[in-house]
Design an enzyme around this catalytic site. Structure first.
Site, short mmCIF file in Angstrom:
data_model
loop_
_atom_site.label_atom_id
_atom_site.label_comp_id
_atom_site.label_asym_id
_atom_site.label_seq_id
_atom_site.Cartn_x
_atom_site.Cartn_y
_atom_site.Cartn_z
N THR A 39 10.69 -35.91 -10.80
CA THR A 39 10.66 -34.95 -9.69
C THR A 39 11.36 -35.53 -8.47
O THR A 39 11.44 -36.75 -8.30
CB THR A 39 9.21 -34.64 -9.28
N HIS A 444 -5.74 -25.89 28.80
CA HIS A 444 -7.08 -26.44 28.92
C HIS A 444 -8.04 -25.61 28.06
O HIS A 444 -7.95 -24.38 28.09
CB HIS A 444 -7.55 -26.39 30.38
#
Ligand code: FAD
Length: 466
Positions: A39, A444
């Site tokens: 692969t 925030h």
């Protein structure tokens, strides 16, 4: 014996090799890629970055579930089905290697399976499962990567002694395992096995874990893992005796146990060796140094003008993202572009728990290079998001050049540190200074705010208006 003639051959299909091959094909170059594996993906996809992260994900879920007990939610003890864990990891690897194969076919990059060796400066011979293939090429890119270093005094034929590839196979969960080497790969695998139930000892020859990172950052890591791993610093292994009931390890040094200690497994993670010496590169006239590295210029060209080299075998840091960028440069240069590999910084991340990440200069390097610098650190004990996540052990540290206030380095320890690091890398590449980062409005409550806040603390971040 079959024969192929091509414009470009890429030897090795890791992140460097396949990135180079794909870029070359996109630029209109006829390309063949060779790998001994079946692969594409090399070490990184098959036995490195990706399977280790799939297992670290499993480890994280187990640890997070346990930690929930202190927040009022109690889960039962995890039941580990090792075959399924292994199956999950293999499915992640399979998905990615299959994707690469598709991308390769789409680009008409020809894959030749087999072990390749140079027979001249324009020829490679490949010995594969389907026989021999001779490939003649105009240009070549060597991307043959690296392999784990073994130690001569440790039995290599005992299946209880494993390297990172063996650790990723997950044959069993040893009751007690020694991780030999306190670097990134050893600690990541130690993190996985501990979460799955192993008792882990870590031995490191130097005086800190992850020796490349700054001491103040690693101190936090060492404190956090104190109850998870038994860490022996400034200590080395001098012998491993394989007996029927276990591996008996003898230590020497500052924290060495007086008697040999019995382990069920020993994971040797003491670094990787480049594969440069295994390719008959001399037959092509390519110089390989005594350690197996191939020297290249900033265009990734070796001493032979039509042969390039990239990735782990051209030098440190041995990291996938470095190989990818080098691969792109080599392919672009072959296509006639005047490109160079000239990054200002290459990030490093240990995907441990907590993560440890750094980019640009460390303080250690700044001192060695005589760079005048200042630092500013923001402790996560003051971060709303870290507190809300129950993970306040972290710290964000910025390193600025003294006269210009430019960002020249940064380090983060804490959950998600690796994901956060990109902002500091971009700041360094773009030549941003402390004020630029401090004036950037961070959302925030995020952990990323700590990068802005660390820069804000630094006095050079506030300059007078003209
Ligand atoms: P490799 O990926 O090493 O690929 C080289 C390929 O060449 C191999 O497939 C090999 O089979 C083939 N080959 C070699 N010689 C021949 C030959 N003669 N003929 C044919 N084929 C040949 N890096 C990161 O950036 N992030 C991480 O999180 C990370 N985690 C890691 C975890 C582990 C456990 C390990 C072992 C490594 C990890 N790394 C990580 C490092 C990363 O895998 C390497 O830096 C990267 O794979 C190097 O890419 P490369 O293209 O140079 O070669």
């Amino acid at each position: 014996m079959s024969e192929i003639k091509t414009q470009l051959v890429v030897l090795g299909a890791g992140p460097g090799g396949y990135s180079a091959a794909f870029r070359a094909a996109d630029l209109g170059i006829e390309t063949v890629i060779i790998d001994a594996r079946d692969t594409l993906g090399g070490v990184c996809l098959n036995v490195g970055c990706i399977p280790s992260k799939a297992l670290l994900h499993v480890a994280k879920v187990i640890d997070d579930a346990k930690e929930m007990a202190s927040h009022g939610v109690v889960f039962g003890e995890p039941k580990i089905d090792l075959d399924k864990v292994r199956g999950w990891k293999d499915s992640v690897v399979g998905q990615l290697t299959k994707g690469l194969s598709g991308m390769s076919k789409m680009r008409k990059v020809k894959f030749v399976q087999g072990y390749g060796k140079f027979t001249g400066s324009n020829t490679i011979e490949v010995e594969g499962k389907d026989g021999k293939t001779t490939i003649s090429f105009d240009n070549a890119i060597i991307a043959a990567g690296s392999e784990p270093v073994s130690l001569p005094f440790i039995p290599s034929d005992d299946e209880r002694v494993i390297d990172s590839t063996g650790a990723l196979e997950m044959k069993d969960i040893p009751e007690k395992m020694l991780v030999l080497g306190g670097g990134i790969i050893g600690l990541e695998m130690g993190t996985v096995y501990r979460s799955l139930g192993s008792q882990i000892d870590v031995v490191e020859f130097l005086d800190q874990l992850i020796p490349a990172a700054d001491k103040d950052v690693i101190k936090i890591y060492q404190k956090y893992v104190k109850d998870k791993f038994n860490v022996m610093l400034e200590t080395k292994v001098t012998a491993v005796e394989a007996k029927k009931d276990g591996l008996y390890v003898t230590f020497e040094g500052k924290q060495a146990p007086a008697e040999p200690v019995k382990y069920d497994k020993v994971l040797v993670a003491v670094g990787r060796r480049p594969n440069g010496s295994l390719l008959d590169a001399d037959k092509a006239g390519v110089k390989v140094d005594e350690r197996g590295f191939i020297n290249v210029d900033k265009q990734m060209r070796t001493n032979v003008s039509n042969i390039y080299a990239i990735g782990d075998l051209v030098g440190q840091p041995m990291l996938a993202h470095k190989a990818v960028h080098e691969g792109h440069v080599a392919a672009e240069v072959i296509a006639g572009k005047k490109h160079f590999f000239d990054p200002k910084c290459i990030p490093s991340v240990a995907y441990t728990d907590p993560e440890v990440a750094w980019v640009g200069l460390t303080e250690k390097e700044a001192k060695e290079q005589g760079v005048s610098y200042e630092t500013a650190s923001f402790p996560w004990a003051a971060s709303g998001r870290a507190i809300a996540s129950g993970r306040t052990e972290g710290m964000t540290k910025m390193i600025f050049e003294k006269d210009t206030n430019r960002v020249i380095g940064g380090a983060i320890i804490g959950i998600n540190a690796g994901e956060m690091l990109g902002e500091i890398g971009l700041a360094i590449e773009m030549g941003a200074d402390a004020e630029d980062v401090a004036l950037t409005i961070h959302a925030h409550p995020t952990l990323n705010e700590s990068i802005g806040l660390a820069s804000e603390i630094f006095e050079g971040s506030i300059t007078d208006l003209p």
